[in-house]
Design a protein around this motif. Structure first.
Motif, PDB file in Angstrom:
ATOM      1  N   GLU A  83       0.881  -1.117  -0.026  1.00  0.00           N
ATOM      2  CA  GLU A  83       0.111  -0.105   0.077  1.00  0.00           C
ATOM      3  C   GLU A  83       0.886   1.122   0.067  1.00  0.00           C
ATOM      4  N   GLY A  84       0.416   2.248  -0.730  1.00  0.00           N
ATOM      5  CA  GLY A  84       1.198   3.619  -0.817  1.00  0.00           C
ATOM      6  C   GLY A  84       2.249   3.597  -1.668  1.00  0.00           C
ATOM      7  N   THR A  87       2.633   7.282  -3.951  1.00  0.00           N
ATOM      8  CA  THR A  87       2.929   8.429  -3.640  1.00  0.00           C
ATOM      9  C   THR A  87       4.351   8.411  -2.972  1.00  0.00           C
ATOM     10  N   TRP A  90       4.824   7.125   2.513  1.00  0.00           N
ATOM     11  CA  TRP A  90       4.788   5.932   3.433  1.00  0.00           C
ATOM     12  C   TRP A  90       4.309   4.810   2.634  1.00  0.00           C
ATOM     13  N   VAL A  91       5.093   3.704   2.654  1.00  0.00           N
ATOM     14  CA  VAL A  91       4.749   2.379   1.955  1.00  0.00           C
ATOM     15  C   VAL A  91       4.686   1.144   2.919  1.00  0.00           C
ATOM     16  N   HIS A 101       7.024  -1.005   7.301  1.00  0.00           N
ATOM     17  CA  HIS A 101       6.966   0.433   7.048  1.00  0.00           C
ATOM     18  C   HIS A 101       7.921   1.047   6.432  1.00  0.00           C
TER      19      HIS A 101
END
Length: 132
Positions: A83-84, A87, A90-91, A101
């Motif tokens: 997720e993320g 952008t 924060w992945v 994280h």
């Protein structure tokens, strides 16, 4: 409507540790900043380890996340949920037994996950292998 796949959780402690070490080694290879590992076994059922690290830019965060997901798939045959990534501030990488994280430094300091998940215990700082 299709349900999202559940991340694979292994009952085997050796495979959990292999995944954890692969994550740490990959982040070290990609020069992650301030990597910490928080043991969650016995504290939470979501995973056995949570690894938190920073990249210097969104480009580095995205690159670290992409390389890590590829390594997990190629070396261990596991699919992960990510997720993320678009952008890359924060992945989140859910590899089942290990949750990763990856942050830009400003975003990491704002959310301060280390403090929230430490449960009174200090997170385990990951030694910088390149310093040896």
């Amino acid at each position: 409507m299709a349900s999202s796949p559940q991340a694979y959780r292994s009952p085997d402690a050796d495979s959990v540790e292999a995944l954890h070490q692969l994550v740490l080694a990959s982040l070290d290879d990609d020069q992650a900043v301030d990597a910490v590992s928080i043991p969650l076994a016995g504290k939470s059922s979501i995973a056995d380890h949570m690894v938190i690290a920073s990249g210097r830019s969104t480009r580095q965060v995205a690159s670290m996340a992409s390389k890590l997901t590829e390594k997990i798939k190629s070396d261990l045959g596991r699919s992960v949920r990510v997720e993320g990534l678009p952008t890359a501030d924060w992945v989140l990488i859910d590899a089942g037994d290990v949750i990763v994280h990856l942050f830009r430094p400003e975003v990491r300091s704002f959310y301060n996950l280390e403090r929230m998940w430490a449960f009174g215990d200090a997170p385990v700082a990951v030694p910088d292998a390149s310093a040896h």
